[in-house]
Every structure is written in structure tokens, then in C-alpha cells.
Design a protein around this motif. Structure first.
Motif: not given
Length: 404
Positions: A137-139, A263, A266, A268, A270, A344
Motif C-alpha cells: 500500500n503506497k499511502k 482498484k 481506490g 493506491e 504497487a 498491469q
């Protein structure tokens, strides 16, 4: 969940095929029921004398349910499940040669064809495939001050500590519940430098490297409360995916279906390779789910007609797109690689040809896999002994192997 085939009434010579299939959806909205309903409707329109009834079951139940049906003498015509080789060893399955047209059989990816063989005869027809990557989770990473994904186990543990300190519910989700514990286990064994078997296919579950891997998981992740509030042995894969999609997980191992789910919510995220003990893991795990056809009811020609339709490029691509699963045929894989909308999936697709699959060709694998699902969570439980649990699984695997 049973889908009756669409079509007219009973006419002379009409055959009804029964298929039991696994559910790839994460909710009622995208259950595999809808895929099969659409496909069967199209097939029956072209083949009015063949009706198809599909029963869709969860991954937690489908293998066991098919085993019960076969034991009771009520085998379906086809099953789309996780293991085929024990049925092949008992001469209960048609060979792919007896069912599929030459162009369809020749279209399977070669690595998957060989994985579907017992004594060099293909009985397992790959239905879906995937490789695995670590999702993060990027956040949550940014909030915890983590700039990039970990590349070693020490970095992974340190990042998990940072995530925990920042209030993340599941710093690293570790699903060793019955749904797919055998896959999560294999990913870690490969990352630790070993795996399920040696080079000749004999089980090595309690090797020194494998015990060291689970010792590390227990001491450096689980005992330090870095895997979340649910014990790994009680956490199923889909529950972990749901938690990731709800923004509650920092890192976990995932397959392509998680892309669409995350997705949709929502998140974010990678993806990166799962770290190895001191660097890149020795291999990426590949997984294939299998279609098989039972001899019990006959209907060989009708089964073959249906499976030729199932494996058309259009239908394989449709399934892959619906569930973000990698295709099992060259024609569909080539089409996916050339289409930007699947970008992706490229990391997963690139890893597939060299990925390592579980020992699905061993006729004992279904029993060994079930034992791993039942026991491996105990290896990291409070007071658990990874060495003792792996030795117990190994002893049972050796006995199952000897009985082949």
C-alpha cells in the motif's frame, strides 16, 4: 450455486454434462457463476443437443466436495479444481488426447502442459494460471516513512515494524488458513532458498532451509505482532485480500485478481518481487488450476466439444480479463501481451514461463496439499515448533509418496 444450462427441452440424443467449478469472484457481483452462465448459453446455442449444468463452489470447499462425489460414485463429467493427479493415478480421468482437438491441446503453454502430465500423459488441462508478487500500500508506506519496497527479509521486518508503529492493522498479512495455505507456504519456502521437493520430485518439506524459513516467520514476524490481529492459521487468502482492499494491510503476497479488487476500492498500491532471505528470491511461484474430465458417465465426445469451446482464444481471454488471471494458452497470452489494457499484468505474465509450480504431477500432492492447509498454521502459532510441524507433514508426505 448451481447453474442449469440454458436451452430447450429434452430431445432424442440430448446429453446433459455436469461441471463442478471453483469460484474466482470476491463477491456475489462477480461470481464465476456469471462467466459460466454466459459461456454455457453461447455453447448451447451452437450445440442444441448438449446441455451443461455448472455448480460453482468456493475454493475452500470445491476440492473436498468433488472428492466426496467421486468417492460416492457420483463423479461429475468435469471438475475445475486445484489437483488432478490422484484421480489420474486411479484411472478415473480421460486423457487430454481423448478429448481435445489437436489445435486446442497444442495451444496450452508448454510449462503448463508438462505440469498436467502423469507418466507423460496429460490428464490435467490448465484452466487458469498466475504467478505471485508482493503487493504494498503506497499511502501506508509513505505515511510510515518507507520510500521503497523491501528487498531482503531484514528490510521486510523493519518495514513491518514501521507500519505497526504507525497504526497499520496488518503490517504484513500472512494467510495460512485452509483456503490457500499451500501457496503462501511455497512462496516463503522458495524465498528462503528451497521448496517442496528436490530435483527428482521427492518431498523435502522439513529441510534445514525450510525449517529456518518458518523459524524466521514465527520469530521475526508473528511473535512480534507484525501480521495483524488474526492468527495466520485462521486467516484465509480472500480475507487478507479484502483487508488489503480496505486499506488495512501494508504488505501481502498476492496474485493478479487482487489488482481489480484493490482498484475498485481506490487503494493506491504497487507490486514487487517477494524478498528473499538476503536478496531476490530464487524463484517465483507459479500456480495453475486444472480442468479434468471423469470417465464414469461416458460422454467423451460431448465433453470434448464443450472443452474445445471453453479453450477458444476468446473465452480464455474473457475469463482472464474478468478475474485478472493469466491465460493458459499461447494465443490468449500473445493477445494479452500486445494489448496495452493489460499492462498491469505484464509483471506477472513475464514471470510465468520460468515460475516454479507446486508438484501437481505427484499423485500424492492432493493429500500433501490438504495436510499443509490443515497444519502449517500451527508452525507459527504461540508455542508452535516449525521443525516439528514440518517434520510431521514430511513424514505423511513420504508415506503418501510410498503409496503411489
Amino acid at each position: 450455486m448451481t447453474l442449469a444450462g440454458c436451452g430447450g427441452g429434452t430431445g432424442s440424443g440430448e446429453v446433459t454434462l455436469k461441471l463442478v467449478a471453483a469460484d474466482y469472484g470476491d463477491s456475489a457481483e462477480n461470481s464465476s457463476e456469471k462467466y459460466w452462465a454466459d459461456l454455457v448459453e453461447k455453447f448451447e446455442a451452437k450445440n442444441p443437443d448438449i446441455k451443461v449444468e455448472v455448480t460453482v463452489l468456493s475454493w475452500s470447499d470445491v476440492d473436498a466436495e468433488v472428492a466426496k462425489m467421486v468417492k460416492a460414485g457420483e463423479a461429475p463429467d468435469m471438475a475445475q479444481i486445484g489437483a488432478y493427479s490422484d484421480y489420474a493415478a486411479k484411472d478415473q480421468l480421460y486423457a487430454a488426447d481423448d478429448l481435445l482437438s489437436i489445435p486446442v491441446q497444442g495451444d496450452f503453454l508448454s510449462s503448463l502442459t508438462s505440469a498436467g502430465e502423469v507418466n507423460r500423459i496429460q490428464y490435467g488441462m490448465p484452466f487458469a494460471s498466475s504467478t505471485r508478487l508482493m503487493f504494498y500500500n503506497k499511502k501506508l508506506f509513505a505515511d510510515a516513512g518507507i520510500a521503497k519496497p523491501p528487498t531482503t527479509w531484514d528490510e521486510l521486518a523493519a518495514d513491518a515494524e514501521l507500519l505497526k508503529d504507525n497504526g497499520v492493522k496488518y503490517p504484513f498479512a500472512l494467510p495460512l488458513g485452509k483456503e490457500e495455505a499451500q501457496a503462501e507456504t511455497m512462496m516463503w519456502l522458495l524465498a528462503g532458498g528451497d521448496g517442496y521437493t528436490d530435483q527428482v520430485g521427492s518431498y523435502t518439506l522439513d529441510s534445514d532451509m525450510n525449517v529456518r524459513t518458518f523459524d524466521w516467520l514465527k520469530k521475526d514476524l508473528v511473535d512480534k505482532d507484525l501480521v495483524g490481529p488474526v492468527a495466520p492459521g485462521e486467516l484465509n487468502r480472500q480475507e487478507a485480500f479484502n483487508a488489503f482492499s480496505n486499506g488495512e494491510v501494508g504488505m501481502l503476497n498476492g496474485h493478479p485478481t487482487l489488482i481489480a479488487q484493490a482498484k475498485k476500492k481506490g487503494v493506491e498500491f504497487a507490486m514487487a518481487p517477494l524478498p528473499g532471505r538476503s536478496g531476490k528470491a530464487k524463484a517465483t511461484m507459479g500456480v495453475a488450476d486444472w480442468m479434468m474430465a471423469f470417465k464414469q458417465n461416458g460422454n467423451r465426445d460431448e465433453i470434448g466439444d464443450f472443452l474445445d469451446f471453453v479453450y477458444s482464444k476468446e473465452n480464455v481471454l474473457d475469463f482472464s480479463e474478468r478475474y485478472n488471471i493469466l491465460p493458459v494458452t499461447n494465443s490468449a497470452a500473445d493477445a494479452m501481451a500486445e494489448d496495452a489494457k493489460y499492462k498491469q499484468l505484464k509483471l506477472f505474465l513475464d514471470a510465468l514461463p520460468t515460475s516454479q509450480l507446486p508438484p501437481v504431477g505427484n499423485t500424492s500432492w492432493a493429500h500433501v496439499s490438504a495436510d499443509i492447509k490443515a497444519q502449517i498454521g500451527k508452525a507459527v502459532a504461540p508455542g508452535g515448533s516449525p521443525g516439528a510441524v514440518l517434520a510431521d507433514i514430511q513424514n505423511k508426505a513420504r508415506a503418501a509418496e510410498a503409496a503411489e
